[in-house]
Structures are given as structure tokens and as C-alpha cells.
Design an enzyme around this catalytic site. Structure first.
Site, PDB file in Angstrom:
ATOM      1  CG  LEU A 280      -1.978  -1.105   1.299  1.00 59.47           C
ATOM      2  CD1 LEU A 280      -2.755  -0.993   2.598  1.00 59.47           C
ATOM      3  CD2 LEU A 280      -2.910  -1.056   0.102  1.00 59.47           C
TER       4      LEU A 280
ATOM      5  N   GLY B 240       7.428   3.808   3.657  1.00 58.84           N
ATOM      6  CA  GLY B 240       7.822   4.895   4.541  1.00 58.84           C
ATOM      7  C   GLY B 240       9.263   4.745   4.966  1.00 58.84           C
TER       8      GLY B 240
ATOM      9  CB  ALA C 286       9.836   3.128  10.030  1.00 55.65           C
ATOM     10  N   GLY C 287       9.581   1.473   7.074  1.00 54.97           N
ATOM     11  CA  GLY C 287       9.219   0.171   6.535  1.00 54.97           C
ATOM     12  C   GLY C 287       8.191   0.270   5.423  1.00 54.97           C
TER      13      GLY C 287
ATOM     14  CB  VAL D 264       1.984   0.178   4.817  1.00 53.72           C
ATOM     15  CG1 VAL D 264       0.579  -0.210   5.282  1.00 53.72           C
ATOM     16  CG2 VAL D 264       2.651   1.075   5.856  1.00 53.72           C
TER      17      VAL D 264
ATOM     18  CE  LYS E 261       5.670   1.919   8.978  1.00 51.78           C
ATOM     19  NZ  LYS E 261       5.383   3.340   9.130  1.00 51.78           N
TER      20      LYS E 261
ATOM     21  CG  ASP F  91       7.809  10.891  12.764  1.00 55.11           C
ATOM     22  OD1 ASP F  91       8.101  12.068  12.463  1.00 55.11           O
ATOM     23  OD2 ASP F  91       7.959   9.946  11.980  1.00 55.11           O
TER      24      ASP F  91
END
Length: 421
Positions: free
Chosen positions: A15, A18, A20-21, A23, A36, A130
Site C-alpha cells: 500500500l 515509509g 521505517a518500513g 505497509v 507494517k 513523529d
């Protein structure tokens, strides 16, 4: 291509990505979920995984209508994944990119929803750390609120704390104090820049920055190198936005206060924002020109060092993204996570490169921007050149007038007398 996440979940398609990883749209025992999958370098750090597992209970009990709930935490081999509620919609960054800026009523309604989410999180002892448009999801299947705003949900709780945890020191070496900054430069509170521990007030500062951005189309202290952005948070004053009620502006100023204790709490912010909604009904988006993001190439006449560098010198990148992991690709064209040392007091006292992002007048450049400074420098050179020509002309004219007005030397009228011996 489907992939198994633990024994209970299957990820079907990506999807979004980001810092951090990634999704994924997934399927679990209770139906569709969002998975995630955190970066492999995070998942391979066993000490970090252990700390994150300790946070599992706090994340699982964080339930609120405006929070994207965490349903499960999966640790399986090299996979470290958060299983979350699936929100059918888009994120606030996508809407902002599409519309440039929102009508004040819709912007305030969205931010009030996020303030409600933060109030619940802070009451549970969780600081997000964040808050930014990328982490606000809009539920397109939910009922429309004031200004036609879709319900807003805050996501990615716990990820910033996971990334910001101090790592294990190397064998035989003592642990050094944490001197890194993790977050998104445009939304970082001044106390984080100065190396203080993040408390609930950092989320309020970030949310007020988001509200400013929704109204103006740009953040109050962004633009240029991330280091300059961080300095502005500490040294600059927020520039007023024309065309909004004073009550709303004073609320933004209070939540962007440099001192954390001066900011409102999340619950107070939510109530104050909702009280302002009737005052904002029907108000169109603000007519504010974007500030100049791009920096022009330095003029050799203004910068002798740049001139001496030679034509083959590598151009300076004036606005750039600092990725979380050196050498990795960033996830968007916006500044995302940055990891850098805490600047010293002497650096913070040095002021920012330029000024805060002042809304520029139509057809011109914002005061303090590089283009504004370059244009001012050109005007100064032009004025100096014209003045020099005028001065030279004046000196020449004065000399000519003095010469013209000077009386002629007297003529010797004596006649020569012949000498008589």
C-alpha cells in the site's frame, strides 16, 4: 505476490512505503488488516526487538476512534511487523499535495481529531514523537465532518521511539550518551533539537506545525538544509498568516512556543479548536504565495570563494533529504526522518541560514530568501554603479564650471622702453 507474516497473517500487496518500513494490505483471522513490515536492519537488531516487544502492551491497549489501533506484533525470523487496523482512505500528505492547502474549517477539524488521538495517547503515557501529515490517515468511508473533512486517524505510534532507542555499545566500550536527533526536521520541537528528552509537548508543537502547513501550504520553519531547519526551530519566530481569525492565530502561536510548558495540552487544544469551528464556516483557503524553496546558484560577485572554486566545482544542493539510513533512498520528495548530532550552543546561537519561511508577496520573493538576497545584491550593485557614474559626472562638471568661472590672468600692458646707454 503474497507473503506470510508469522502464522496468522498474509500480506498481499504493498500500500505504501515509509522511512521505517513498508505497509502491506493483509489478511488475518478477523479480516483485512494493514501490516507494517519494518526494515530488515531494525528487525535484525535483537536488543531493539526486545525493547519493542516490551512496548507491545502499551500499543495494544491504545484504543481510540482517532487512533489506528495496533492489533498484533509479529516477530518471525527477520520479520518484525505491526498488524494494524485497515483504514480505507488516504493520508493527509496526499490530500495536501493534491489541494496545496485546505480551507480553515476543514484543517481545524482534522487537527482537532488528531489532538483527540494525542490526548488519549498521552493519558496512556505514550508520546508519538513523529506527528506529520504522512502519519495522519483520512477515513474516506467515515461521515463527513465540518468543512467536508473526513475523520482523521493518527498512526505509527511507537515507531519513532523504536528507532530512537540507544543501540548496544560495541564490546569493550562504554555506552556514550545519545546525541542523535530522530524525526522529521520540519516538525521537530526546539527542545528535541537542544537534546532534551521528548515529552508530550513535542507532539503539540508538531501538530501546530501541521495545522500551519494545512492553512499555508508550507511549514513555518522548513526550507533549505535540515541543519538550518533545526536551527530555525530554536532561533526564529513564527511568521503570521494573513486572513485567519486572531483567535486561531493566537492558538497556533501558543502551541508553537519555544518553551514546552507554555503549550496547551492535547485535550485543551482539541476543545479550543472545536470552539473555533463556527467562526471558520465557509471561509475559503488562504491566498498565500508559496515561499521560495529553491536556492539560486551563488553570484561570483557576491561570493569570492564560490568564484575561486572554478567552473568544475560540484553545485551545492540547497534543499535535500537526509535519509534515516545513510545511503538509502528516501520515501518521498519531502524531508522525512533525519539522524544527526545535536548542535552545540554556539551553533544554535549563530542563527539560521536566512529567516523563517515568510509568505512572499505575489510576484516577488519572500524576505530573507536566497533569491531575495540575490536580487537585493544586484540592486545594490546597480545603485553603486549609477552612483559612481553620477559622482564622476558631478566631479567633471564641477571642474569644468570652476575652470569656466576663473578670471583670466591680467595682461602685462607695460611697453618696452629702449635701453639708453
Amino acid at each position: 505476490m503474497a507473503r506470510k507474516i508469522g502464522s496468522r497473517y498474509t500480506a498481499h500487496q504493498i500500500l505504501g512505503r515509509g522511512s521505517a518500513g513498508t505497509v502491506w494490505l493483509g489478511e488475518g483471522p478477523d479480516g483485512p488488516v494493514a501490516v507494517k513490515l519494518l526494515r530488515e536492519d531494525l528487525a535484525s537488531d535483537q536488543e531493539l526487538v526486545g525493547r519493542f516487544v516490551q512496548e507491545r502492551s502499551a500499543l495494544l491497549r491504545l484504543e481510540h476512534p482517532h487512533v489506528v489501533s495496533v492489533r498484533d506484533l509479529v516477530v518471525d525470523g527477520n520479520d518484525l511487523a505491526l498488524v494494524m487496523d485497515l483504514v480505507r482512505g488516504t493520508d493527509l500528505r496526499t490530500r495536501l499535495d493534491r489541494e496545496r492547502r485546505l480551507a480553515p474549517e476543514a484543517a481545524v477539524a482534522i487537527v482537532a481529531d488528531v489532538a483527540d488521538a494525542l490526548a488519549a495517547a498521552h493519558a496512556a503515557g505514550v508520546v508519538h514523537r513523529d506527528v506529520k501529515p504522512e502519519n495522519v490517515l483520512l477515513d474516506m468511508q467515515g461521515p463527513l465532518g465540518p468543512g467536508g473533512a473526513h475523520p482523521a486517524l493518527l498512526t505509527d505510534f511507537g515507531v519513532a521511539k523504536l528507532i530512537d532507542s540507544p543501540r548496544r555499545a560495541s564490546a569493550g566500550r562504554a555506552s556514550a550518551p545519545t546525541t542523535r536527533i530522530i524525526g522529521t526536521p520540519d516538525y521537530l520541537a526546539p527542545e528535541i533539537v537542544e537534546g532534551l528528552p521528548p515529552r508530550a509537548a513535542v507532539d503539540i508543537y508538531a501538530l501546530a506545525t501541521v495545522l500551519y502547513e494545512l492553512l499555508a501550504g508550507f511549514t513555518p520553519f522548513g526550507g533549505g538544509h535540515p541543519g538550518a531547519v533545526l536551527r530555525r526551530h530554536v532561533t526564529e519566530t513564527v511568521v503570521p498568516l494573513p486572513g485567519i481569525p486572531d483567535e486561531l492565530w493566537q492558538l497556533i502561536v501558543q502551541c508553537l512556543a519555544k518553551a514546552p510548558a507554555s503549550r496547551l495540552r492535547a485535550s485543551e487544544l482539541s476543545v479550543r479548536l472545536r470552539d473555533l469551528l463556527p467562526l471558520l464556516a465557509g471561509m475559503p483557503p488562504l491566498d498565500v504565495d508559496e515561499p521560495d524553496d529553491a536556492e539560486p546558484e551563488p553570484d561570483p560577485a557576491d561570493d569570492p570563494a564560490a568564484a575561486s572554486a572554478g567552473a568544475g566545482a560540484e553545485p551545492v544542493r540547497r534543499r535535500g533529504v537526509v535519509p534515516l539510513v545513510p545511503g538509502s533512498a528516501t520515501d518521498s520528495n519531502r524531508d522525512t526522518h533525519t539522524s544527526m548530532r545535536v548542535p552545540g550552543p554556539d551553533e544554535l546561537a549563530g542563527g539560521a541560514l536566512g529567516t523563517a519561511r515568510v509568505p512572499r508577496p505575489a510576484g516577488g520573493h519572500r524576505p530573507g530568501s536566497a533569491r531575495h538576497r540575490a536580487e537585493a545584491a544586484r540592486k545594490r550593485r546597480l545603485v553603486l554603479s549609477v552612483s559612481a557614474v553620477a559622482l564622476a559626472a558631478a566631479v567633471g562638471l564641477g571642474t569644468w564650471l570652476m575652470t569656466a568661472d576663473e578670471p583670466a590672468p591680467p595682461q602685462d600692458n607695460k611697453q618696452s622702453v629702449p635701453h639708453t646707454p
